[in-house]
Write an enzyme that holds these catalytic residues in place. Structure first.
Site, mmCIF file in Angstrom:
data_model
loop_
_atom_site.group_PDB
_atom_site.id
_atom_site.type_symbol
_atom_site.label_atom_id
_atom_site.label_comp_id
_atom_site.label_asym_id
_atom_site.label_seq_id
_atom_site.Cartn_x
_atom_site.Cartn_y
_atom_site.Cartn_z
ATOM 1 N N SER A 194 0.826 -1.207 0.000
ATOM 2 C CA SER A 194 0.000 0.000 0.000
ATOM 3 C C SER A 194 0.858 1.254 0.000
ATOM 4 C CB SER A 194 -0.918 0.018 1.220
ATOM 5 O OG SER A 194 -1.587 1.256 1.298
ATOM 6 N N HIS A 233 -1.159 -1.272 -4.208
ATOM 7 C CA HIS A 233 -2.439 -0.880 -3.628
ATOM 8 C C HIS A 233 -2.498 0.630 -3.480
ATOM 9 C CE1 HIS A 233 -6.102 -1.966 -1.405
ATOM 10 N NE2 HIS A 233 -5.820 -0.958 -0.591
ATOM 11 N N ASP A 283 -4.807 3.676 -2.126
ATOM 12 C CA ASP A 283 -5.942 4.066 -1.299
ATOM 13 C C ASP A 283 -6.423 5.457 -1.688
ATOM 14 O OD1 ASP A 283 -6.310 1.855 0.560
ATOM 15 O OD2 ASP A 283 -4.313 2.357 1.302
ATOM 16 N N MET A 320 -9.019 8.291 -0.863
ATOM 17 C CA MET A 320 -9.883 8.744 0.227
ATOM 18 C C MET A 320 -10.325 10.182 -0.032
ATOM 19 S SD MET A 320 -7.811 7.308 3.546
ATOM 20 C CE MET A 320 -6.879 5.770 3.477
ATOM 21 N N HIS A 351 -8.367 1.148 -4.324
ATOM 22 C CA HIS A 351 -9.350 0.945 -3.261
ATOM 23 C C HIS A 351 -10.027 2.283 -3.001
ATOM 24 C CE1 HIS A 351 -9.975 -0.110 1.296
ATOM 25 N NE2 HIS A 351 -11.118 0.043 0.643
ATOM 26 N N MET A 364 -12.196 4.546 -1.120
ATOM 27 C CA MET A 364 -12.859 4.857 0.138
ATOM 28 C C MET A 364 -13.474 6.237 -0.019
ATOM 29 S SD MET A 364 -10.123 3.248 2.822
ATOM 30 C CE MET A 364 -8.733 3.303 1.681
ATOM 31 N N GLY A 377 -9.420 4.436 6.700
ATOM 32 C CA GLY A 377 -9.126 5.856 6.834
ATOM 33 C C GLY A 377 -7.673 6.184 7.086
ATOM 34 N N PHE A 378 -6.978 5.344 7.846
ATOM 35 C CA PHE A 378 -5.589 5.660 8.199
ATOM 36 C C PHE A 378 -4.737 4.400 8.211
ATOM 37 C CE2 PHE A 378 -8.189 8.980 10.075
ATOM 38 C CZ PHE A 378 -7.506 10.131 9.700
ATOM 39 N N GLY A 379 -3.469 4.547 7.819
ATOM 40 C CA GLY A 379 -2.534 3.439 7.887
ATOM 41 C C GLY A 379 -1.975 3.288 9.292
ATOM 42 N N GLY A 380 -1.284 2.181 9.515
ATOM 43 C CA GLY A 380 -0.594 1.973 10.781
ATOM 44 C C GLY A 380 -1.473 1.544 11.935
ATOM 45 N N ASP A 382 -6.969 -6.049 4.390
ATOM 46 C CA ASP A 382 -6.282 -4.762 4.365
ATOM 47 C C ASP A 382 -6.379 -4.122 5.741
ATOM 48 O OD1 ASP A 382 -5.324 -2.218 3.918
ATOM 49 O OD2 ASP A 382 -6.852 -1.655 2.452
ATOM 50 N N GLY A 383 -5.211 -3.901 6.359
ATOM 51 C CA GLY A 383 -5.157 -3.220 7.648
ATOM 52 C C GLY A 383 -4.423 -4.024 8.699
ATOM 53 N N GLY A 384 -3.282 -3.532 9.121
ATOM 54 C CA GLY A 384 -2.528 -4.214 10.165
ATOM 55 C C GLY A 384 -1.928 -5.534 9.743
ATOM 56 N N GLY A 441 1.071 -2.165 4.211
ATOM 57 C CA GLY A 441 1.619 -0.829 4.061
ATOM 58 C C GLY A 441 2.883 -0.637 4.857
ATOM 59 N N SER A 442 2.742 -0.413 6.154
ATOM 60 C CA SER A 442 3.895 -0.180 7.016
ATOM 61 C C SER A 442 4.858 -1.364 7.021
ATOM 62 C CB SER A 442 3.420 0.095 8.451
ATOM 63 O OG SER A 442 2.535 1.190 8.492
#
Length: 220
Positions: A8, A31, A33, A35, A64, A66, A140-143, A173-175, A195-196
């Site tokens: 991401s 990926h 994002d 938004m 993606h 959003m 909405g937010f990464g990390g 997607d996420g964490g 992502g991270s």
């Protein structure tokens, strides 16, 4: 299921997006994002950046959306060169029409569900999608920290896909990182947005390989 890794760029350096894309040549997707500060409380990038990024990388773009009005905007992302376009179930008002438009323009069509959105009501749309994206954090937010509560939903989604047949991918997607990817793979996911875990590593390409190996081993 073949494991696919989609780094991401939300966690990349926005001032060096072409270089950041080039840092993960072994990825399956990139990926993106999108938004709009309406559907989610964050503002990232839009069509002009996607068009430029498409010209700057050979990796297929996994867009993606959003955003609050995906029915209006999703086809334009397919026209801009996205290889896959994801719309949110919570935002679309005409999912069948929009998903079919995305496919008609040559992109893969995907439907995303927030952590609190059940997958069962969307079983009837499996024939209209190439991928289900199950958010493992609030969008909405990464990390953010991975939400284990989504694991049973991944299992349910995989069961529904098996029952219907076809080749619907299940993306998370996420964490997603080295501590969570195996659980996602075991539950039935086969496409992993990271992502991270990728862009926060000293060697992003090596991070992609490591994540892929972990997921593949978990599905053994």
């Amino acid at each position: 299921m073949a494991v696919q890794i989609s780094p991401s760029i939300l966690s990349a350096d926005f001032a060096r997006l072409a270089d950041e894309a080039a840092a993960v040549p072994n990825a399956d997707w990139l990926h993106v994002d999108v938004m709009d500060y309406h559907f989610v409380p964050n503002l990232t990038l839009g069509l002009p950046v996607v068009e430029s990024l498409h010209k700057a990388t050979s990796l297929p773009l996994d867009c993606h959306l959003m955003i609050a009005d995906p029915d209006r905007w999703a086809p334009a992302y397919a026209e801009a060169g996205a290889g896959s376009v994801t719309i949110h179930a919570e935002a679309t008002r005409a999912p069948v029409r929009t998903l079919r438009q995305i496919r008609s323009l040559g992109a893969r069509a995907a439907l995303a569900l927030n952590p609190g959105t059940a997958v069962e009501p969307y079983e009837g749309l499996l024939g209209e999608v190439d991928m289900l994206l199950l958010m493992t954090v609030e969008p909405g937010f990464g990390g953010q920290k991975f939400l284990d509560m989504v694991l049973p939903k991944i299992r349910t989604a995989r069961s529904l896909v098996r029952r219907h047949g076809g080749q619907v991918w299940i993306q998370v997607d996420g964490g997603v990182d080295t501590t969570t990817i195996e659980r996602c793979a075991e539950a039935g996911a086969d496409v992993f947005v990271a992502g991270s875990a990728v862009y926060g590593a000293d060697d992003p390409a090596a991070a992609v390989d490591a994540l892929r190996a972990q997921a593949a081993a978990a599905t053994g």
